[in-house]
Design an enzyme around this catalytic site. Structure first.
Site, mmCIF file in Angstrom:
data_model
loop_
_atom_site.group_PDB
_atom_site.id
_atom_site.type_symbol
_atom_site.label_atom_id
_atom_site.label_comp_id
_atom_site.label_asym_id
_atom_site.label_seq_id
_atom_site.Cartn_x
_atom_site.Cartn_y
_atom_site.Cartn_z
ATOM 1 N N ASP A 62 0.849 -1.189 0.000
ATOM 2 C CA ASP A 62 0.000 0.000 0.000
ATOM 3 C C ASP A 62 0.881 1.233 0.000
ATOM 4 O O ASP A 62 1.962 1.243 0.593
ATOM 5 C CB ASP A 62 -0.980 0.007 1.178
ATOM 6 C CG ASP A 62 -0.296 0.052 2.535
ATOM 7 O OD1 ASP A 62 0.016 1.147 3.013
ATOM 8 O OD2 ASP A 62 -0.077 -1.035 3.124
ATOM 9 N N ASP A 151 -9.396 3.644 6.609
ATOM 10 C CA ASP A 151 -8.221 3.580 7.479
ATOM 11 C C ASP A 151 -8.557 4.256 8.805
ATOM 12 O O ASP A 151 -8.713 5.475 8.877
ATOM 13 C CB ASP A 151 -7.049 4.276 6.776
ATOM 14 C CG ASP A 151 -5.776 4.305 7.610
ATOM 15 O OD1 ASP A 151 -5.809 3.894 8.778
ATOM 16 O OD2 ASP A 151 -4.746 4.762 7.079
ATOM 17 N N GLU A 153 -7.174 4.728 12.649
ATOM 18 C CA GLU A 153 -6.027 4.546 13.529
ATOM 19 C C GLU A 153 -5.858 5.742 14.438
ATOM 20 O O GLU A 153 -6.702 6.648 14.450
ATOM 21 C CB GLU A 153 -4.761 4.279 12.722
ATOM 22 C CG GLU A 153 -4.437 5.315 11.661
ATOM 23 C CD GLU A 153 -3.250 4.884 10.807
ATOM 24 O OE1 GLU A 153 -2.115 5.016 11.287
ATOM 25 O OE2 GLU A 153 -3.465 4.411 9.668
#
Length: 263
Positions: A62, A151, A153
């Site tokens: 990625d 995503d 986080e």
């Protein structure tokens, strides 16, 4: 004039705003998938010199604008068969290298998808999902496009959980997921770490029933999965290595990866 304003504020019993006060940025080339996980969690206690088992797995990678223009042919020649590319962050940032990376990986025969770096305290899940889909986070049933990915986080700007409790964060994730599904007919892949997810989201909703899991654990062995997930689809096992960006393994064979892309 500035001194006069400060004096007036003091007389009025107010605290003048700091001269350096400015809104936080929204989006950065340094906010790659796992950048904050690596910062907070490191490589983990289980990490050894051995690579994780690759039998029956498909190597991938990625990238974000942090990697610049990627030599996709070289990566494919070295064994990479899929890639996730950062498209957006929040509701303002667009990856300036997205076209080169997203189209370039496709042009050399790789299966690729786009991901969105979430900033849940800046705007609601639906707003960020729409921004993402409008700027590269779509999907087509061509057998070469992975589901859009979210995503989630550690907050790069402040409080770990973006000053949200688990109920609020769960609602935010569900709103994002539902909006992406409405727009693309695919539930987004969820990228996260077990530690962050269990602390900030929890298991009140079993997202694993619909959302594929892309787990970040920088270890030679895969540890516990986040609450609400019984299995993983992709494992980001190393933050650097053979390919540009992060190193990933698809949990299956190539024909299974193709099926994930196709439906």
């Amino acid at each position: 004039m500035r001194t006069l304003i400060s004096i007036v504020a003091i007389v009025a019993g107010l605290s003048p705003a700091p001269a350096s006060a400015a809104p936080l940025p929204e989006g950065s080339a340094d906010h790659t998938a796992g950048s904050q996980i690596l910062k907070h969690e490191g490589t983990g206690d289980l990490r050894t010199a051995e690579d994780p088992p690759t039998d029956g797995k498909v190597p991938g990678m990625d990238v974000s604008s942090h990697q610049g223009d990627v030599d996709w042919k070289s990566s494919r020649d070295k064994g990479a068969r899929f890639a996730y590319v950062k498209a957006t962050e929040g509701t303002q940032y667009r990856n300036p290298k997205f076209t080169q990376q997203y189209n370039g990986s496709y042009d050399v025969g790789m299966i690729r998808g786009a991901y969105h770096f979430a900033l849940p305290d800046r705007s609601d899940g639906a707003a960020q999902a729409n921004f993402f889909v409008n700027n590269g986070g779509g999907w087509s049933p061509d057998g070469r496009t992975l589901p859009p990915a979210l995503d989630l986080e550690y907050n790069p700007y402040g409080d770990t959980c973006y000053s949200m409790d688990q109920a609020a964060m769960t609602a935010w994730v569900k709103s994002f997921s539902d909006t992406v599904f409405t727009r693309t007919k695919r539930h987004p892949t969820i990228y996260t770490s077990t530690s962050w997810w269990n602390k900030c989201v929890g298991g009140s909703v079993k997202f694993g029933d619909n959302n594929p899991l892309w787990i970040a654990q920088y270890n030679s062995k895969l540890g516990p999965l986040p609450l609400g997930f019984d299995f993983h689809t992709i494992w980001q096992w190393q933050a650097a290595g053979l390919f540009p960006g992060d190193q990933n393994l698809f949990n299956g064979k190539f024909d299974q990866l193709q099926r994930v892309a196709a439906s």
